[in-house]
Structures are given as structure tokens and as C-alpha cells.
Design a protein around this motif. Structure first.
Motif, PDB file in Angstrom:
ATOM      1  N   GLY A 116       0.778  -1.225   0.000  1.00 21.28           N
ATOM      2  CA  GLY A 116       0.000   0.000   0.000  1.00 21.28           C
ATOM      3  C   GLY A 116       0.809   1.275   0.000  1.00 21.28           C
ATOM      4  N   SER A 117       2.007   1.241   0.566  1.00 26.32           N
ATOM      5  CA  SER A 117       2.836   2.439   0.639  1.00 26.32           C
ATOM      6  C   SER A 117       4.286   2.073   0.332  1.00 26.32           C
ATOM      7  N   GLU A 118       5.114   3.091   0.167  1.00 30.18           N
ATOM      8  CA  GLU A 118       6.529   2.853  -0.109  1.00 30.18           C
ATOM      9  C   GLU A 118       7.190   2.248   1.131  1.00 30.18           C
ATOM     10  N   VAL A 119       7.806   1.091   0.958  1.00 38.17           N
ATOM     11  CA  VAL A 119       8.351   0.348   2.102  1.00 38.17           C
ATOM     12  C   VAL A 119       9.764   0.805   2.462  1.00 38.17           C
ATOM     13  N   HIS A 120      10.542   1.254   1.481  1.00 35.82           N
ATOM     14  CA  HIS A 120      11.913   1.734   1.705  1.00 35.82           C
ATOM     15  C   HIS A 120      12.801   0.674   2.364  1.00 35.82           C
ATOM     16  N   PHE A 121      12.594  -0.576   2.004  1.00 37.87           N
ATOM     17  CA  PHE A 121      13.380  -1.645   2.617  1.00 37.87           C
ATOM     18  C   PHE A 121      14.836  -1.611   2.172  1.00 37.87           C
ATOM     19  N   PHE A 122      15.070  -1.467   0.866  1.00 40.66           N
ATOM     20  CA  PHE A 122      16.431  -1.583   0.342  1.00 40.66           C
ATOM     21  C   PHE A 122      17.266  -0.318   0.524  1.00 40.66           C
ATOM     22  N   ASP A 123      16.661   0.759   1.032  1.00 48.16           N
ATOM     23  CA  ASP A 123      17.456   1.965   1.279  1.00 48.16           C
ATOM     24  C   ASP A 123      17.489   2.379   2.748  1.00 48.16           C
ATOM     25  N   LYS A 124      16.436   2.057   3.514  1.00 48.75           N
ATOM     26  CA  LYS A 124      16.393   2.516   4.902  1.00 48.75           C
ATOM     27  C   LYS A 124      16.274   1.386   5.930  1.00 48.75           C
ATOM     28  N   PHE A 125      15.565   0.314   5.577  1.00 51.09           N
ATOM     29  CA  PHE A 125      15.243  -0.700   6.584  1.00 51.09           C
ATOM     30  C   PHE A 125      15.798  -2.076   6.250  1.00 51.09           C
ATOM     31  N   TYR A 126      16.864  -2.115   5.484  1.00 49.66           N
ATOM     32  CA  TYR A 126      17.428  -3.407   5.084  1.00 49.66           C
ATOM     33  C   TYR A 126      17.913  -4.212   6.299  1.00 49.66           C
ATOM     34  N   HIS A 127      18.310  -3.518   7.345  1.00 48.12           N
ATOM     35  CA  HIS A 127      18.801  -4.194   8.552  1.00 48.12           C
ATOM     36  C   HIS A 127      17.718  -4.998   9.254  1.00 48.12           C
ATOM     37  N   LYS A 128      16.453  -4.741   8.920  1.00 50.81           N
ATOM     38  CA  LYS A 128      15.345  -5.451   9.564  1.00 50.81           C
ATOM     39  C   LYS A 128      15.155  -6.861   9.011  1.00 50.81           C
ATOM     40  N   GLY A 129      15.737  -7.142   7.859  1.00 51.31           N
ATOM     41  CA  GLY A 129      15.702  -8.502   7.337  1.00 51.31           C
ATOM     42  C   GLY A 129      14.542  -8.775   6.397  1.00 51.31           C
ATOM     43  N   PHE A 130      14.682  -9.872   5.652  1.00 50.82           N
ATOM     44  CA  PHE A 130      13.701 -10.210   4.623  1.00 50.82           C
ATOM     45  C   PHE A 130      12.340 -10.620   5.199  1.00 50.82           C
ATOM     46  N   GLU A 131      12.318 -11.205   6.393  1.00 53.95           N
ATOM     47  CA  GLU A 131      11.030 -11.584   6.975  1.00 53.95           C
ATOM     48  C   GLU A 131      10.203 -10.339   7.312  1.00 53.95           C
ATOM     49  N   TRP A 132      10.874  -9.304   7.806  1.00 51.51           N
ATOM     50  CA  TRP A 132      10.178  -8.030   8.052  1.00 51.51           C
ATOM     51  C   TRP A 132       9.617  -7.486   6.743  1.00 51.51           C
ATOM     52  N   TYR A 133      10.424  -7.574   5.692  1.00 52.28           N
ATOM     53  CA  TYR A 133      10.010  -7.080   4.368  1.00 52.28           C
ATOM     54  C   TYR A 133       8.826  -7.880   3.846  1.00 52.28           C
ATOM     55  N   ARG A 134       8.897  -9.196   3.992  1.00 47.36           N
ATOM     56  CA  ARG A 134       7.800 -10.055   3.525  1.00 47.36           C
ATOM     57  C   ARG A 134       6.488  -9.705   4.221  1.00 47.36           C
ATOM     58  N   ASP A 135       6.592  -9.383   5.489  1.00 51.70           N
ATOM     59  CA  ASP A 135       5.389  -9.069   6.258  1.00 51.70           C
ATOM     60  C   ASP A 135       4.716  -7.783   5.778  1.00 51.70           C
ATOM     61  N   LYS A 136       5.464  -6.917   5.087  1.00 50.86           N
ATOM     62  CA  LYS A 136       4.894  -5.669   4.557  1.00 50.86           C
ATOM     63  C   LYS A 136       4.152  -5.889   3.242  1.00 50.86           C
TER      64      LYS A 136
END
Length: 344
Positions: A116-136
Motif C-alpha cells: 500500500g505504501s513505499e516500504v523503503h526496505f532496500f534503502d532505509k530498513f534493510y537491517h530489519k531482514g527479509f522476513e520483516w520485508y515479507r510481512d509488509k
């Protein structure tokens, strides 16, 4: 002498198949008529289909038809539960080129689900891990495409390596437009939030405040100008991904002929062509195509109020300076992209 019809093996086999189909239609009709015993009849029907399939294979072999033991056939999946998956495709940029429009247009397709919104995983929240990303990510069924849009990935130096680590086969989409128009649009957005911002001309050019009699050069370090040098980020992405995995979308064409550009997008993503001319109408007030219908709305609607803002008046001499500045960078970008976008 009595005449006895001679039937070939193939004809007998066809008769057998027809009898099986008649029985199948009878069983299905019984299920539809008697809803109270639907579950039992479904199990009964499933068992009989399995039994008749085995018999059919044996009968077919008697008539000379050979089937492999590992013969596969497609089943309709019952009660499939949507699950969250990592993205199959990413809209990686470029800011103020039409990424929001592209995502909204893609949402029309029944086989596309997007965050629904910009997740910014690969620039700001990469340290949270892929499972965090998947949950978004939104839940999807098998066969549907999971997507995410964050335009800042385009200029994040570490993003290509990180995206590749997630999935080397991910499909990348980037919308580009005339860098001069893009810079003005970027400035317009910032000025709407900060009315005290200096004029575009004073920010885009160094020494411009001293007057046109002095030497004024383009300030390549100013973010709205720097972002329009597309060749540099593209080169970084192409070091990790083959050209076939990255689709460059013409931002101008997305406005003038959205159906044609969306056809390219659907082909690139391996989707059936669902989004066509019938989904769009041109809003003369916003100067932008709007959707007649979408995934979430059955009524016509446009993008938000922040999209399609009117640009301020810019001194033509500043625009000409910017065009001269971008021209060599555009040529390099065309060569890397394999596309001539024809910007002035």
C-alpha cells in the motif's frame, strides 16, 4: 448372411470416453440439485473420477494408446489460502516521473497485488531482514504477482546488490521522463510544502542571483538536477541485472497513451493483457489520464490532489541552460537503455 458392423479400436475407445463424460455430467447435476449432500457427493465423485481415470488408462493401453506413469494434469485448487511473499517485481524509480500512476494502473490487473505504501526496505530498513520485508507485502494467491514501489531505490548505491541478494530473477521497472520537466516537477512538490523556498532559477543555477550578465552554470549538486542524470544509476543496476530484467517506461507516453505503455508493462511481467483503452479517460483539468475503474473502485477516479500540480513559470533561459547541461547525459542514457526517448 447377417451384416455385423466392424468397429475399430479407436471408435470403441471414443465410445468409452463418451459414456464416461455422460456419467460425469450426471454426477455433477446431482451435486448441484441436492445441496445438502454436496460434500458427500463431492467425495463420491472424486473417488469415481480417480477410479475411472485408472480404468481409462488401462482401456486406452488395450487400444494402443500409451500414457506415461507420471502423467500430470491440472486440478482446480480448493480453498487456497493467500500468503505473503517477497516481491516478484519492483518499481525502483524515478521520483516525479509517474511511478504512482504506474502502480495505480497496475492495480487494475487482477493478477497484481502491491504494497500500500513505499516500504523503503532496500534503502532505509534493510537491517530489519527479509522476513520483516515479507510481512509488509499483501497476501497473494499462487500465480499472482507481488509488487512494491519505492522510487528512491533508483539512486541508492547499495540497492542493486541488495535486491539481487533477495532474488536475481526479480523484474525491475523504472519510469523516466524529460529530466528538465522532472526537475521542475520535483521543485514544485517541495515548494508546495515550503512556500519560502527560493525561485527555481536561483537554485538550479550557480551565480544566477547576480544577474544574467555574469557566468551562470547549472548546479549539478542540487538534488532535483542531479536526479535527472539517469545514466549513472542505470549503469549500477545493469552491473547486477541483465537488460532483459529492467523495463524503462516512457513517462511522457504514460500520460499521452497509457494503454499502449501498459501493454508493454503487462508483456514484460508476463501478464495477460487486461488493462486496455477502456480503463482510461483523460482529465483535462489535471492534464493527466485517470481510471474509469480500478481494483478498489467501480467509479471513475484520478490520482490524489498532489498529482498533476501546475508548474510555476520558469525563465526560458534557465530551461535552455538545463537542456544544454542534460544533452550529453541523455545521449549516454539512450545508449545504455537502447532507447532514444527524444528529449529536447
Amino acid at each position: 448372411m447377417r451384416w455385423i458392423p466392424v468397429l475399430s479400436k479407436r471408435t470403441l475407445f471414443i465410445y468409452f470416453i463418451l459414456l464416461f463424460l455422460l456419467y460425469l455430467f450426471y454426477a455433477l447435476n446431482s451435486c448441484l440439485v441436492d445441496e445438502k449432500t454436496f460434500t458427500l457427493k463431492y467425495v463420491f465423485l472424486k473417488q469415481h473420477i480417480s477410479k475411472y481415470r485408472k480404468v481409462g488408462v488401462r482401456v486406452a493401453s488395450l487400444f494402443g494408446f500409451n500414457f506415461d506413469d507420471d502423467y500430470q494434469y491440472t486440478r482446480l485448487k480448493q480453498n487456497e489460502v493467500p500468503v505473503k511473499r517477497l516481491p516478484d517485481a519492483l518499481i525502483i524509480g524515478v521520483k516525479k516521473c509517474g511511478t504512482r500512476a504506474l502502480l495505480e494502473f497496475l492495480r487494475v490487473h487482477p493478477d497484481v497485488r502491491a504494497a500500500g505504501s513505499e516500504v523503503h526496505f532496500f534503502d532505509k530498513f534493510y537491517h530489519k531482514g527479509f522476513e520483516w520485508y515479507r510481512d509488509k507485502m499483501p497476501p497473494t494467491l499462487e500465480g499472482q504477482i507481488t509488487m512494491e514501489k519505492t522510487p528512491s531505490y533508483w539512486v541508492t548505491r547499495s540497492a542493486p546488490k541488495r535486491v539481487y541478494a533477495m532474488n536475481p530473477s526479480v523484474k525491475l521497472l523504472a519510469v523516466v521522463r524529460d529530466p528538465v520537466t522532472r526537475a521542475i516537477s520535483d521543485y514544485t512538490q517541495s515548494a508546495s510544502k515550503r512556500p519560502s523556498l527560493p525561485r527555481f532559477e536561483d537554485l538550479a543555477l550557480v551565480n544566477n542571483s547576480a544577474g544574467w550578465g555574469t557566468l551562470s552554470v547549472v548546479d549539478a549538486s542540487w538534488p532535483p538536477v542531479r536526479l535527472g542524470v539517469y545514466a549513472r544509476p542505470l549503469r549500477r543496476w545493469l552491473r547486477r541485472f541483465p537488460r532483459s530484467r529492467l523495463l524503462l517506461i516512457n513517462g511522457e507516453r504514460l500520460v499521452v497513451d497509457p494503454a499502449a505503455e501498459m501493454t508493454r508493462v503487462q508483456e514484460f511481467l508476463g501478464l495477460k493483457r487486461v488493462i486496455t483503452e477502456k480503463h482510461f479517460y483523460f482529465n483535462s483539468t489535471k492534464g493527466f489520464p485517470c481510471l474509469l475503474k480500478s481494483e478498489s473502485r467501480g467509479t471513475p477516479h484520478c490520482l490524489g490532489k498532489t498529482k498533476g500540480r501546475s508548474h510555476p513559470y520558469i525563465d526560458p533561459r534557465t530551461i535552455e541552460r538545463l537542456r544544454d547541461f542534460y544533452r550529453p547525459f541523455n545521449e549516454r542514457f539512450y545508449q545504455l537503455a537502447g532507447i532514444n526517448f527524444g528529449w529536447p
